[in-house]
Design a protein around this motif. Structure first.
Motif, PDB file in Angstrom:
ATOM      1  N   ARG A  37       0.840  -1.197   0.000  1.00  0.00           N
ATOM      2  CA  ARG A  37       0.000   0.000   0.000  1.00  0.00           C
ATOM      3  C   ARG A  37       0.873   1.244   0.000  1.00  0.00           C
ATOM      4  O   ARG A  37       1.322   1.697   1.057  1.00  0.00           O
TER       5      ARG A  37
ATOM      6  N   ASP B 201      -3.736  -3.446   8.672  1.00  0.00           N
ATOM      7  CA  ASP B 201      -5.085  -3.002   8.310  1.00  0.00           C
ATOM      8  C   ASP B 201      -5.367  -1.646   8.938  1.00  0.00           C
ATOM      9  O   ASP B 201      -5.805  -0.704   8.283  1.00  0.00           O
TER      10      ASP B 201
ATOM     11  N   ASP C  20      -5.331   2.491   7.039  1.00  0.00           N
ATOM     12  CA  ASP C  20      -6.475   3.424   7.036  1.00  0.00           C
ATOM     13  C   ASP C  20      -6.023   4.766   7.597  1.00  0.00           C
ATOM     14  O   ASP C  20      -6.346   5.829   7.076  1.00  0.00           O
TER      15      ASP C  20
HETATM   16 MN    MN Z   1      -8.946  -2.222   6.044  1.00  0.00          MN
END
Ligand code: MN
Ligand code: IPM
Length: 353
Positions: free
Chosen positions: A107, A245, A249
């Motif tokens: 990411r 995770d 964000d």
């Molecule tokens: Mn997520």
């Protein structure tokens, strides 16, 4: 070249944003004379409705036979407030990650110069931030043993990692660090968790093999703070599934919108490309969701799955131009300026390409 792409739009805004990514892929293929063959397949809540299974066998067969998977989003509010529901759309995403062996989720977090004012963080903090989060994707609590006892009143999830799982994700992270600014931050909770101590032990064992990479170790609570206190500190950040995770964000704030962050999931079989945002059901069907994360996921597909850097760059440049010229959806529109529709932004970017 000719590539086979599995298109899995999923739920909510998934179909709308993936349609814009497909426009960008078509445009870039016209420009560079490539051929693509799309096969659409079901995943998530729509797959449950049609087949009872959030990741049907047929979808898996199509993904395995493709060169890349373009993924939208999964999730439906009708499952969110029903903890007793046995089958959930998110299981489709977990199943596809596990069955395709997608152990690494990449990411990248970047800032667009014209959007630094849109970040909730101060401009001088975010301007120029550029790092890569590497999230382990097929282990940890997501896949460890879980259950209930005491008639349902006690519940547990297990965070479990094996040496080989940790080694392969760290190896990939060291390699990415070498290709970037040679700075790797290993994020864990080694002051409390045994699984984190294994991660840190293995990272320390491996570090001497990459003498050019500066490695530091950071507890996840501190990392959550440093990400917003000094985002420019980071180059490559690697962490386990659940921490990754949550931190990604948080990191999306740096760019200014969740609607901007793309991801690539790579591993044993076909790689998968998806925006990091969810299905945003409140916006579904309204043509207002930001398609940029999905379009940038298509750019990552050219770069990571097909090794086509120019094609990826062509998409990125068109996206940057759209943002610069204010051709943006409502999440990014300046006060008093018009917001464009999802499909308008997609058309503009495809045209620009
Ligand atoms: Mn997520
Ligand atoms: C993500 C999402 C998923 C996750 C959900 C939808 C299962 O939040 O890709 O970050 O938790 O991994």
């Amino acid at each position: 070249m000719k590539w086979k792409i599995a298109v899995l739009p999923g739920d909510g805004i998934g179909p709308e944003v993936v349609a814009q990514a497909v426009k960008a892929v078509d445009a870039v293929c016209r420009k560079y004379s490539h051929d693509v063959e799309y096969t659409h397949a079901l995943v998530g809540a729509c797959a449950i409705d049609a087949t009872g299974d959030p990741y049907p066998e047929e979808t898996h067969r199509i993904c395995m036979g493709s060169d890349a998977v373009l993924f939208g989003a999964v999730g439906d509010p009708k499952y969110d407030n029903d903890p007793t529901s046995k089958v959930r759309p998110e299981q489709g995403l977990l199943a596809i990650r596990k069955k395709l062996g997608l152990y690494a989720n990449l990411r990248p977090v970047e800032t667009f110069p014209s959007l630094v004012d849109r970040s909730p963080l101060r401009k001088e903090l975010v301007d120029g931030a550029d790092f890569l989060c590497v999230r382990e994707l097929t282990g940890g609590m997501y896949f460890g043993e879980k259950g209930r006892k005491d008639g349902g009143d006690t519940a547990w999830d297990t965070c479990i990692y094996s040496r080989s799982e940790v080694e392969r994700i760290l190896k990939l992270s060291f390699e990415y660090a070498c290709r970037r600014r040679s700075h790797l931050t290993v994020v864990d909770k080694a002051n409390v968790l045994e699984s984190s101590r294994l991660w840190r032990q293995i990272a320390m064992e491996m570090a001497p093999s990459w003498p050019d990479v500066q490695v530091d170790y950071m507890f996840v609570d501190n990392a959550a703070m440093q990400l917003i206190r000094q985002p420019k500190f980071f180059d490559v950040l690697v962490t386990e599934n659940t921490f990754g995770d949550i931190l990604t964000d948080e990191a999306s704030c740096i760019s200014g919108s969740m609607g901007l962050l793309a991801s690539a999931s790579v591993g044993a079989h076909t790689s998968l490309f998806e925006p990091i945002h969810g299905s945003y059901p409140q916006a579904a069907g309204k043509d207002i969701a930001n398609p940029v994360a999905a379009i940038l996921s298509a750019a990552m597909m050219f770069e990571y799955a097909f090794g086509r850097m120019d094609e990826g760059r062509a998409i990125r440049e068109a996206v940057a131009a759209s943002i610069m010229e204010g051709i943006v959806t409502e999440d990014l529109a300046e006060k008093g300026k018009p917001a464009f529709k999802t499909s308008e932004v997609g058309d503009w970017i495809a045209n620009r390409i």
